[in-house]
Design an enzyme around this catalytic site. Structure first.
Site, PDB file in Angstrom:
ATOM      1  CB  CYS A 104      43.444  45.643  34.595  1.00 41.48           C
ATOM      2  SG  CYS A 104      44.593  44.282  34.400  1.00 41.48           S
ATOM      3  CG  HIS A 124      48.471  36.762  35.592  1.00 42.10           C
ATOM      4  ND1 HIS A 124      49.059  36.934  34.353  1.00 42.10           N
ATOM      5  CD2 HIS A 124      47.314  37.472  35.547  1.00 42.10           C
ATOM      6  CE1 HIS A 124      48.291  37.714  33.605  1.00 42.10           C
ATOM      7  NE2 HIS A 124      47.228  38.058  34.312  1.00 42.10           N
ATOM      8  CD  GLU A 148      43.228  32.898  63.285  1.00 49.39           C
ATOM      9  OE1 GLU A 148      43.423  33.976  63.882  1.00 49.39           O
ATOM     10  OE2 GLU A 148      42.334  32.080  63.606  1.00 49.39           O
ATOM     11  CG  HIS A 204      43.131  35.607  33.628  1.00 47.02           C
ATOM     12  ND1 HIS A 204      42.560  36.333  32.601  1.00 47.02           N
ATOM     13  CD2 HIS A 204      44.055  36.439  34.173  1.00 47.02           C
ATOM     14  CE1 HIS A 204      43.127  37.525  32.528  1.00 47.02           C
ATOM     15  NE2 HIS A 204      44.030  37.615  33.484  1.00 47.02           N
TER      16      HIS A 204
END
Length: 244
Positions: A104, A124, A148, A204
């Site tokens: 990532c 995930h 809310e 994903h």
């Protein structure tokens, strides 16, 4: 110019008795996210930026068992902005064999560079995945209002908090075969939707960021709630926008 660290100084960056230290926080948060089902099966990740240093969870490991010594440390000022397959500059690489930096990484850098975020979380979440499947296939984004929990979400993930009656919009991008290949699509979506606090990835999961790890965590929780309630609203044919 990025600071130069001795091996001892680099190693010291992940060892602290302070529970608020990024290396400790990443381990604690991964354990909590695992319990929520967000980072099971080695999936998901988190990165925290502190000043000019970025702390990164490793990839492809049991997230609930991460230890501070498993954390990668990178300078925020890279020789080049992280992109798929690009070489990274590191301050510290874990000594344990088999550990790799998070896939990532370039996506986290999108949040750091485009939103000046202090933390980015990738989950995930089943709620996030299901929502992308319940919405029309050509839907460019998820929109919801009059809830809310919207009040716990910030404009762009780092600005002022939204109001109850305002509309939250989160763009949706298509998944790719490899995590890093989402980088360009995520960046394009962030540019098109500057007020979005997150990016949904179809089939994903989701990327969420914030000024601090606290804000990133809070928004991830609020968004997951909204994703879940939206799924139930769609299944019960209740409009996502408006107060009817």
């Amino acid at each position: 110019m990025a600071k130069t660290y001795t091996p001892e100084e680099a190693e010291a960056l992940v060892h602290s008795h302070d529970p608020e230290h990024p290396a400790n926080l990443i381990c604690d948060l991964c354990r909590e996210f695992y319990k929520l089902g967000w980072v099971t099966g080695t999936g998901g990740g988190i990165s925290i930026r502190k000043d000019d240093v970025v702390y990164l969870a490793p990839s492809g490991v049991q997230k609930e068992r991460i230890k501070p010594e498993h954390i990668f440390v990178l300078p925020f000022a890279q020789s080049s902005v992280p992109k798929p397959g690009s070489k990274r500059d590191f301050i510290r690489i874990p000594s344990k064999k088999g550990l790799n930096e998070s896939q990532c990484t370039p996506l986290f850098w999108n949040a750091f560079t485009m939103r000046e975020a202090g933390a980015c979380i990738h989950t995930h979440s089943q709620h996030a995945v299901l929502l992308t499947l319940l919405l029309p296939r050509d839907a460019p984004s998820f929109r919801i209002s009059h809830q809310e929990m919207i009040k716990g979400v910030r404009l762009g993930g780092v600005g002022k908090t939204l109001k109850f009656f305002e509309t939250l919009e989160v763009p949706i991008i298509d998944n790719t075969a490899f995590e890093e290949d989402l980088t360009e699509g995520m960046a394009a979506a962030m540019a098109r939707y500057p007020d979005a606090p997150a990016i949904l990835v179809r089939r994903h999961g989701v990327y969420v960021w914030g000024n601090t790890w606290e804000q990133a965590k809070t928004q991830a929780e609020c968004l997951d709630y909204l994703f879940e309630i939206a799924c139930k609203m769609i299944q019960n044919k209740i409009p996502l926008e408006g107060d009817t």
